[in-house]
Design a protein around this motif. Structure first.
Motif, mmCIF file in Angstrom:
data_model
loop_
_atom_site.group_PDB
_atom_site.id
_atom_site.type_symbol
_atom_site.label_atom_id
_atom_site.label_comp_id
_atom_site.label_asym_id
_atom_site.label_seq_id
_atom_site.Cartn_x
_atom_site.Cartn_y
_atom_site.Cartn_z
ATOM 1 N N ARG A 131 0.373 -1.247 0.329
ATOM 2 C CA ARG A 131 0.120 -0.289 0.212
ATOM 3 C C ARG A 131 0.502 1.649 -0.177
ATOM 4 N NH1 ARG A 131 -2.713 -3.167 3.525
ATOM 5 N NH2 ARG A 131 -2.230 -1.937 5.604
ATOM 6 N N ALA A 132 1.471 1.318 0.730
ATOM 7 C CA ALA A 132 2.823 2.276 0.819
ATOM 8 C C ALA A 132 3.596 2.691 -0.676
ATOM 9 C CB ALA A 132 4.301 2.460 1.792
ATOM 10 N N GLY A 133 3.707 1.326 -1.071
ATOM 11 C CA GLY A 133 4.288 1.452 -2.543
ATOM 12 C C GLY A 133 5.378 0.728 -3.272
ATOM 13 N N VAL A 134 5.633 -0.944 -3.046
ATOM 14 C CA VAL A 134 6.572 -1.463 -2.430
ATOM 15 C C VAL A 134 6.164 -2.606 -3.546
ATOM 16 C CG1 VAL A 134 9.038 -2.806 -2.165
ATOM 17 C CG2 VAL A 134 7.772 -0.531 -0.444
ATOM 18 N N GLN A 145 0.437 -5.048 -13.660
ATOM 19 C CA GLN A 145 0.592 -4.905 -12.059
ATOM 20 C C GLN A 145 0.505 -3.026 -11.929
ATOM 21 O OE1 GLN A 145 0.273 -8.069 -9.357
ATOM 22 N NE2 GLN A 145 -0.074 -8.861 -11.083
ATOM 23 N N LEU A 146 2.173 -2.986 -12.785
ATOM 24 C CA LEU A 146 3.172 -2.362 -12.481
ATOM 25 C C LEU A 146 2.481 -0.789 -13.209
ATOM 26 C CD1 LEU A 146 6.208 -0.853 -11.721
ATOM 27 C CD2 LEU A 146 6.514 -2.026 -13.792
ATOM 28 N N LEU A 147 2.514 -0.812 -14.151
ATOM 29 C CA LEU A 147 2.173 0.264 -14.618
ATOM 30 C C LEU A 147 0.264 0.666 -14.250
ATOM 31 C CD1 LEU A 147 1.829 -0.958 -18.876
ATOM 32 C CD2 LEU A 147 3.287 0.793 -17.239
ATOM 33 N N LEU A 148 -0.592 0.037 -13.283
ATOM 34 C CA LEU A 148 -1.992 0.277 -13.233
ATOM 35 C C LEU A 148 -1.335 0.808 -11.488
ATOM 36 C CD1 LEU A 148 -4.462 -1.713 -14.411
ATOM 37 C CD2 LEU A 148 -4.511 0.276 -14.870
ATOM 38 N N LEU A 149 -0.687 0.658 -10.749
ATOM 39 C CA LEU A 149 -0.214 0.581 -9.456
ATOM 40 C C LEU A 149 0.548 2.215 -9.459
ATOM 41 C CD1 LEU A 149 -0.170 -3.429 -7.820
ATOM 42 C CD2 LEU A 149 -2.265 -1.383 -8.456
ATOM 43 N N LYS A 150 1.183 1.619 -10.305
ATOM 44 C CA LYS A 150 2.536 2.388 -10.067
ATOM 45 C C LYS A 150 3.306 3.184 -9.046
ATOM 46 C CE LYS A 150 -0.037 6.088 -14.052
ATOM 47 N NZ LYS A 150 -0.219 4.808 -13.607
ATOM 48 N N PRO A 151 3.968 1.796 -8.302
ATOM 49 C CA PRO A 151 4.749 1.682 -6.958
ATOM 50 C C PRO A 151 5.921 3.262 -6.776
ATOM 51 C CG PRO A 151 5.397 0.506 -8.890
ATOM 52 C CD PRO A 151 4.459 0.717 -8.880
ATOM 53 N N SER A 152 6.552 3.531 -5.845
ATOM 54 C CA SER A 152 7.767 4.395 -5.949
ATOM 55 C C SER A 152 8.766 3.238 -6.016
ATOM 56 C CB SER A 152 7.844 4.669 -4.256
ATOM 57 O OG SER A 152 6.439 5.592 -3.909
ATOM 58 N N LEU A 153 8.389 2.167 -6.170
ATOM 59 C CA LEU A 153 10.142 0.975 -5.295
ATOM 60 C C LEU A 153 9.591 -0.400 -6.492
ATOM 61 C CD1 LEU A 153 12.874 0.321 -5.571
ATOM 62 C CD2 LEU A 153 12.355 -0.396 -3.137
ATOM 63 N N ALA A 154 9.739 -0.339 -7.458
ATOM 64 C CA ALA A 154 9.219 -1.805 -8.318
ATOM 65 C C ALA A 154 10.557 -2.803 -8.322
ATOM 66 C CB ALA A 154 8.691 -2.119 -9.452
#
Length: 245
Positions: free
Chosen positions: A80-83, A157-166
């Motif tokens: 949820r934080a972006g990892v 998923q990566l494109l939709l969620l736009k995490p700060s760190l992938a």
């Protein structure tokens, strides 16, 4: 430049056996870091420790994400934080469509309901980047998907969620040339549209051809034995890992 990920003196064990030894790593905002090494070196262990996989025990050390200590945080809190973690072998989940899974994940990430029309618009755009058949959205998550389709599902998923760190764990493993091209295109789109950071775990370099690498780290025997720039990738291509072992 803001630190997105800071790993300090990290020691990690699996089933009572220590795998990682005093790992130090710092990834800044917008950077691409590559973690390379022979099989069994501890690359995936580091990725799983960063995302909080409970099968990996942090014996000592700390993991900081955007300035906060997340060493003891649950995987869902980190997500949820972006990892984000792209699995080496994405799991199949029957009874759950790709579309419903993605919408739920997106709502968890944003902390609010996402209107259906808005979600469908974002999903359509992301699937077009990856040249995915729209019908896949209503198929059960990864069930019956080929290896390439599963990896594209991860990048979707990566494109939709736009995490700060992938954290991308062997994302190019087992992919043919066309699949690697599309996955690389998705990763490049993520970097350009989101400005996030990448930790790419790989023993190959095909997926790196479309990405500007900032730092390369070589891990052997659970230790980072050397770090450098993109030139280190070319050195590994030419000489392998023997000189580091």
């Amino acid at each position: 430049m803001e630190n997105v990920l800071t790993v300090e003196k990290l020691n990690v064990s699996v089933n009572g056996k220590q795998i990682l030894h005093d790992i130090d790593l710092t990834v800044n905002n917008g950077e691409v870091h590559v973690l390379m090494g022979p099989n069994g070196a501890g690359k995936s262990t580091l990725g799983n420790a960063v995302v909080g996989n409970p099968a990996y025990t942090v014996e000592s050390g700390h993991i900081f994400f955007e300035g906060s200590d997340i060493t003891n945080d649950s995987p869902d809190k980190r997500a949820r934080a972006g990892v984000f973690l792209s699995f080496q072998n994405p799991p199949e989940i029957g009874g759950v469509t790709l579309s419903s899974f993605l919408r739920t994940a997106l709502e968890q990430r944003r902390g609010e309901r996402v209107k259906l029309w808005e979600f469908k618009k974002e999903l359509k755009a992301a699937m077009e980047v990856l040249e995915m058949d729209p019908s896949y959205a209503e198929r059960e998550l990864n069930v019956g998907f080929s290896g390439g389709e599963k990896k594209k599902s991860e990048i979707l998923q990566l494109l939709l969620l736009k995490p700060s760190l992938a954290v991308l764990d062997e994302t190019d493993s087992g992919l043919d040339v066309d699949a690697v091209r599309l996955v690389s295109k998705g990763i490049k789109e993520y970097m350009e549209s989101c400005g996030g950071s990448l930790l790419v775990i790989t023993h190959s370099t095909r997926i790196l051809e479309a990405i500007n690498v900032d730092r390369t780290h070589v891990i052997v025997g659970g230790k980072i034995v050397t770090s450098g720039g993109a030139e280190l990738v070319a050195r590994i291509n030419e000489n392998g890992f023997n000189e580091f072992e």
